[in-house]
Design a protein around this motif. Structure first.
Motif, PDB file in Angstrom:
ATOM      1  N   ALA A 273       0.756  -1.082  -0.054  1.00 38.25           N
ATOM      2  CA  ALA A 273       0.090   0.116  -0.013  1.00 38.25           C
ATOM      3  C   ALA A 273       0.998   1.346  -0.103  1.00 38.25           C
ATOM      4  CB  ALA A 273      -0.995   0.004   1.080  1.00 38.25           C
ATOM      5  N   LEU A 289       1.086   7.335   3.627  1.00 38.82           N
ATOM      6  CA  LEU A 289       0.953   5.991   4.045  1.00 38.82           C
ATOM      7  C   LEU A 289       1.727   5.075   3.211  1.00 38.82           C
ATOM      8  CD1 LEU A 289      -0.285   4.006   5.864  1.00 38.82           C
ATOM      9  CD2 LEU A 289      -2.177   3.942   4.221  1.00 38.82           C
ATOM     10  N   GLU A 291       2.829   0.631   3.378  1.00 42.01           N
ATOM     11  CA  GLU A 291       2.895  -0.502   3.963  1.00 42.01           C
ATOM     12  C   GLU A 291       3.448  -1.398   3.409  1.00 42.01           C
ATOM     13  OE1 GLU A 291      -1.273  -1.948   4.520  1.00 42.01           O
ATOM     14  OE2 GLU A 291      -1.862  -0.571   5.964  1.00 42.01           O
ATOM     15  N   GLU A 293       5.246  -5.622   3.662  1.00 37.05           N
ATOM     16  CA  GLU A 293       4.926  -7.024   4.315  1.00 37.05           C
ATOM     17  C   GLU A 293       5.892  -7.726   3.841  1.00 37.05           C
ATOM     18  OE1 GLU A 293       1.216 -10.218   4.682  1.00 37.05           O
ATOM     19  OE2 GLU A 293       0.815  -8.289   3.668  1.00 37.05           O
ATOM     20  N   ARG A 329       3.426  -7.437   8.757  1.00 37.35           N
ATOM     21  CA  ARG A 329       3.139  -6.295   7.896  1.00 37.35           C
ATOM     22  C   ARG A 329       3.581  -4.952   8.621  1.00 37.35           C
ATOM     23  NH1 ARG A 329      -2.294  -4.874   4.389  1.00 37.35           N
ATOM     24  NH2 ARG A 329      -1.558  -6.894   3.382  1.00 37.35           N
ATOM     25  N   ARG A 331       3.225  -0.587   8.924  1.00 40.40           N
ATOM     26  CA  ARG A 331       2.802   0.550   8.532  1.00 40.40           C
ATOM     27  C   ARG A 331       3.428   1.611   8.850  1.00 40.40           C
ATOM     28  NH1 ARG A 331      -3.485   1.646   9.457  1.00 40.40           N
ATOM     29  NH2 ARG A 331      -3.569  -0.016   7.833  1.00 40.40           N
ATOM     30  N   GLN A 332       3.719   2.574   7.839  1.00 39.40           N
ATOM     31  CA  GLN A 332       4.691   3.917   8.235  1.00 39.40           C
ATOM     32  C   GLN A 332       3.948   4.841   7.622  1.00 39.40           C
ATOM     33  OE1 GLN A 332       7.785   4.160   9.586  1.00 39.40           O
ATOM     34  NE2 GLN A 332       7.878   1.992   9.957  1.00 39.40           N
ATOM     35  N   ILE A 333       3.760   6.019   8.482  1.00 33.81           N
ATOM     36  CA  ILE A 333       2.663   7.205   8.367  1.00 33.81           C
ATOM     37  C   ILE A 333       3.804   8.495   8.284  1.00 33.81           C
ATOM     38  CG2 ILE A 333       0.822   8.755   8.626  1.00 33.81           C
ATOM     39  CD1 ILE A 333      -0.704   6.354   9.765  1.00 33.81           C
TER      40      ILE A 333
END
Length: 686
Positions: A273, A289, A291, A293, A329, A331-333
């Motif tokens: 993502a 954003l 993502e 994995e 997974r 997630r980096q914001i």
């Protein structure tokens, strides 16, 4: 001997009769007497004597020419029926060969010959399967990626089938197994000994595999209601798409389905993502954003690099070292990133030194587009409305000026009105407007109203809201009005109803051929409680965003293999669009109801050029990524369970000793043609 061509013998006989008649007519036209000029009467006697002695031979020579032409036509027509020597094989099968050409087939697997893609292995196996087909077997090739593409009909011509396989190239799209199986089942319906061989890595959705059924719906229903009764099994493919109470079932009843797995690599880490958006209130900043994995069974390290721009102008925004456990997974914001001049973003996964190379690099890079920053200069024309002025302050990306109605008329009359991106009229409907400026009206009245007013409605209630950028995130069903004007909508003039009270449109939008956008509210702000609700500043923000071409329906990224409808902003009469892929390939797409179809086959930044009568009038950029965890999970399946049944590997075939004759017949016809040409030009058959 058997005839394999799908042409009825009656049709062949009719064509033969017509061709034979044409040959006879051409022969008669060819028989023209030669002119002899003789100076002496004695020569006439010599010619007459030669004619008497050779008349029979001349007739025979001319008949020989006619016979050669008729034989040539007969041989060509007989060759068209595809005759073969030998008895037909009663066990001959009809085979549909489905070759997976989806994104996961780009995976590089280690083998005896180094690294090769899975698609190369699949094509090699497909060639082997075709080489083992019997003489009476017929095969059909289907390419399966985001779309299902039949590359041939049912043919026994091995050369054409091999050529179709060689031309298959993998695309960055997920495999649409459902559509491929339905297409194969429909093609095999009614054919004897139907078979399907699927060659791929098995990266297919479980829901599709579970929807496959190998028995007809009638049989399953009979077994459910009466276990002691069994319905007969119909021909292959009968009742396609039916199942025991499952409308999504894929009916492969009576079809022998086999699976040949390819692939060896199992570990992969990829971006699943990636998206960017500007803040609603502050268009000068945005957030991102990402993502990532790990699809392998061992922990891996990856360096996540976020950059903006392309090529030498690329700028690194951030670099993070990620440690991913098996199946994890992350997630980096990235918040409050300052907006620059370049709206292109790229996220890249790099393998640190010392770690093994990635076998599937397609999902290691993703792209996104930040909506273009555009600061708008807005004029508010009102006789003091504190609620409206306060709502305009919510939007930080605008500069607001204010004029009364009289001051506006004076400035327009003198030609002293500055250039504005948008003007908001609060209960004022002026006769003169600056050209090309976008407009918002509250309670327009009279002949200067931007939309024709049909009547006035007392105490309306909004019952329906259209899907439009101006109305996104809004709920107006509980808003009260004392009265509202009802607009007469003319779709040919670019008008559309945004909100209705039953069937009466009281909020509408208009987009003119010149590019002007107008939003009209059929009520006065003094006669509603809309100003006391959150929806009021939001509808103003949405309107200004729509004016600037920053609607939320323009996503930052799109998924490959998925069809999207792109709003063509600002061009009401656009009749087409041209998509330019990252590699430079272009293709045309239609524009319907102000939206262009977009189907991405590759990862990267695509360009959409809107055309009017073939002339480009606007250009948009679109980012497309794989973003499909099922394709990034590259671990191949050794076995494939479909419809509760484990598919077996393809079996061998019995090589037929039948010989096709059409090539030899064509050669003989060409030989006779050469003979006829030589004899005619040497005046033997004249």
């Amino acid at each position: 001997m058997t005839l394999l061509a799908p042409i009825p013998l009656a049709t062949v006989a009719l064509v033969a009769a017509v061709c034979g008649g044409l040959v006879v007519v051409a022969y008669i036209l060819k028989m023209r007497r030669r002119r002899f000029e003789v100076p002496f009467s004695m020569l006439w006697q010599k010619i007459l004597r030669e004619r008497e002695t050779t008349s029979l031979w001349r007739h025979l020579r001319r008949l020989l020419s006619l016979l050669l032409m008729l034989v040539m036509v007969g041989l060509l027509l007989f060759a068209a029926t595809a005759p073969r020597l030998g008895d037909p094989d009663q066990a001959a099968s009809s085979l549909v060969l489905i070759i997976d050409a989806s994104a996961s087939m780009m995976t590089r697997d280690s083998g005896d010959d180094g690294e090769s893609s899975r698609l190369s292995a699949a094509k090699k196996k497909a060639h082997e399967i075709l080489g083992g087909l019997g003489g009476d077997d017929a095969a059909m090739i289907i390419k399966m990626d985001g779309q299902t593409t039949p590359l041939s009909r049912f043919e026994a011509d091995a050369a054409g089938l091999h050529q179709a396989i060689d031309g298959i190239e993998a695309t960055a799209t997920p495999a649409d197994l459902r559509r491929a199986l339905i297409t194969a089942g429909d093609a095999l319906r009614g054919r004897a000994h139907p078979r399907i061989i699927l060659i791929g890595d098995g990266a297919y959705p479980e829901r599709v595999l579970e929807d496959v059924t190998f028995e007809p719906a009638s049989s399953a229903a009979a077994r459910t209601s009466a276990p002691e009764k069994t319905a007969p099994v119909p021909a292959a493919g009968a009742g396609a798409g039916a199942g025991a109470g499952n409308l999504a079932a894929i009916d492969l009843s009576g079809i022998d389905v086999r699976f040949f797995p390819v692939g060896g690599a199992t570990a992969n880490a990829g971006i699943v993502a990636f998206s960017a958006r500007r803040y609603i209130a502050n268009k000068m900043a945005f957030e991102v954003l990402v993502e990532v994995e790990n699809f392998g069974k061992k922990p891996v390290k990856r360096k996540l690099v976020l950059s903006s721009g392309e090529g030498e102008a690329s700028t690194t925004v951030d670099v993070k070292l990620l440690e991913l456990a098996a199946g994890q997974r992350v997630r980096q914001i990235y918040k409050d990133l300052p907006s620059g001049t370049d709206t292109r973003l790229r996220a890249t996964l790099e393998v640190p030194d010392g770690d093994p190379a990635d076998s599937f690099p397609l999902d290691d890079t993703a792209f996104a587009l930040v909506p273009a920053r555009r600061r708008q200069h807005v004029l508010l024309v009102t006789d003091d409305n504190l609620y409206l002025e306060a709502a305009m302050l919510v939007y930080d990306n605008i500069q607001v000026d204010k004029l009364t109605g009289d001051d506006y008329d004076a400035a327009v009359g003198k030609g002293e009105l500055p250039t504005y991106d948008a003007i908001v009229f609060d209960g004022i409907t002026p006769a003169k407007l600056p050209p090309h400026t976008n407009l918002i009206y509250f309670d327009p009245q009279g002949e200067n109203s931007p939309l024709s007013i049909r009547k006035t409605l007392t105490a309306p209630r909004i019952t329906h809201i259209a899907s439009h950028p101006v109305m996104r995130w809004l709920t107006l069903s509980d808003v009260n009005f004392d009265k509202a004007s009802v607009f007469r909508i003319d779709p040919d003039a670019g008008e559309v109803a945004l909100a209705r009270s039953l069937e009466a449109p009281i909020i509408a939008a208009k987009q003119t051929a010149g590019g002007r956008k107008i939003v009209a509210f059929g009520f006065s702000l003094g006669g509603t409680d809309l100003m006391l609700r959150v929806a009021f500043p939001l509808v103003l923000v949405n309107s200004l965003d729509w004016f600037a071409g920053q609607g939320s329906d323009m996503m930052a990224t799109y998924e490959t293999g998925q069809t999207a409808r792109i709003p063509v902003d600002g061009e009401v009469h656009a009749d087409g669009a041209i998509i330019t892929e990252p590699g430079g390939e272009t293709f045309q797409v239609p524009v319907t109801v102000g939206r262009a179809g977009f189907y991405a086959r590759t990862v990267g930044i695509h360009e959409l050029s809107v055309t009017e009568h073939g002339t480009p009038v606007a250009t948009l950029e679109l980012a497309a990524n794989l973003a499909n965890p099922e394709e990034s999970a590259i671990a191949p399946r050794a076995e494939l369970v479909m419809g509760g049944r484990t598919l077996a590997a393809p079996g061998g075939t019995i090589v037929s000793h039948r010989q096709s004759l059409w090539r030899y017949l064509v050669c003989v016809a060409v030989l006779f043609l050469c003979i006829e040409w030589v004899t005619y030009n040497r005046r033997i058959t004249l």
